[in-house]
Design an enzyme around this catalytic site. Sequence first.
Site, PDB file in Angstrom:
ATOM      1  N   LYS A 180      -3.603   1.131 -16.225  1.00 45.63           N
ATOM      2  CA  LYS A 180      -4.741   0.199 -16.116  1.00 45.63           C
ATOM      3  C   LYS A 180      -5.932   0.690 -16.924  1.00 45.63           C
ATOM      4  CE  LYS A 180      -6.595   2.352 -11.931  1.00 45.63           C
ATOM      5  NZ  LYS A 180      -7.061   2.149 -10.547  1.00 45.63           N
ATOM      6  N   ARG A 217      -9.663   4.073   1.885  1.00 45.16           N
ATOM      7  CA  ARG A 217      -9.408   2.898   1.073  1.00 45.16           C
ATOM      8  C   ARG A 217      -8.213   2.182   1.696  1.00 45.16           C
ATOM      9  NH1 ARG A 217      -8.442   3.172  -5.390  1.00 45.16           N
ATOM     10  NH2 ARG A 217      -6.267   3.159  -4.690  1.00 45.16           N
TER      11      ARG A 217
END
Length: 377
Positions: free
Chosen positions: A46, A141
């Site tokens: 990414k 997270r």
Amino acid sequence: MILPDELRGAGPFPELAIDLDVLASNVRALAGLCRARGVRLTGVVKGADGMPPVVRAMLAGGCDEIASSRIGQLRALREAGIGSPLLLVRIPAPGELAETARWADRSLQSDVSVLRALDREADRAGRRHGVILMLDLGDLREGWFDEAELVEAAVRTERDLPALELLGIGTNLGCYGSILPTPENLGRLAGAARRIEDRIGRALQVVSGGATSSIPLLLSGKLPPGINNLRVGEGLLAARDLPHFYKVDVPGVSPGVFTLRAEVIEVRTKPSHPVGEIFIDAFGERPAYADRGPRKRALLAVGKQDFGKHESLVPLEPGVEVIGSSSDHLICDVEDLGRPLAAGDVLEFGLFYPALLFASQSRYVRKTFRGGGRDPR
């Protein structure tokens, strides 16, 4: 570094120059260390916008699979002919499940309702989709925070969701909560894997112990037994966090994959402190300015829209100091540069990961490639 006179007029700029040979070499070095310790290496792309030449170089270097947080990047890779397994590393949103089942071979997961819906979408697509269930070890997270709930979700996936294959479990550390991977917290992950294996009666294929931040444990021999996968992006692409923040060098890994080149549009001696009443800048922030007297400064045709934070740029020529930026301009102190500088000259910068993330995706930054990195598969 290319000599300044070779860069003048070579544009258009700004340019992100990508050395695929250095990238493949980085992967070979880390993949070799991983294999020696029984760890498979997932290359996360990414940060390079999933560019196919970058992916082919990573596969040529020895990555076992490719991962991205963006399903659009995975789709583009499959359509570009990339044949390796593709992993989605951001938990898919409910609206992305059909695309996930179609374009990703496997995904990270952290919610039972999403698992059920993904099972239906995978069945419709006529595919068996691999899942890695995430355990939150304190970074806060994604993932189950209660280990017992994770174990039950794994058992339910194994027994009740036939279009899904329970590949294993994983965790993320450092990306939000800044939590350091340790033998203790990753030991919890390995222990949870053993509990699941006892319940389902077979070994898990994947126990994924995090990302670049877990590499120091790999190098020191302190990665807990049972951790058999790392998902690495920054440590291969930018390769600056470990030596800079962790004071750890990975043998054979270089930060020379990506170079940002930008053209100078003005050189003048000006005060080093703004003149007048200081309020806020264009981004609503109030930067601090050091008064160093009059200094020669260069204005470059590249800005925050292209690289995000100027603090994430590393001048590659001695005597160049990044001092600020706006949306479309970068400002550098060049008082101590050991050569004349004029409009039309080009300066080069290395990139920490935040700048790479922006520059690789900016349509205003030209991408150029050097070297091979062919996909042997």
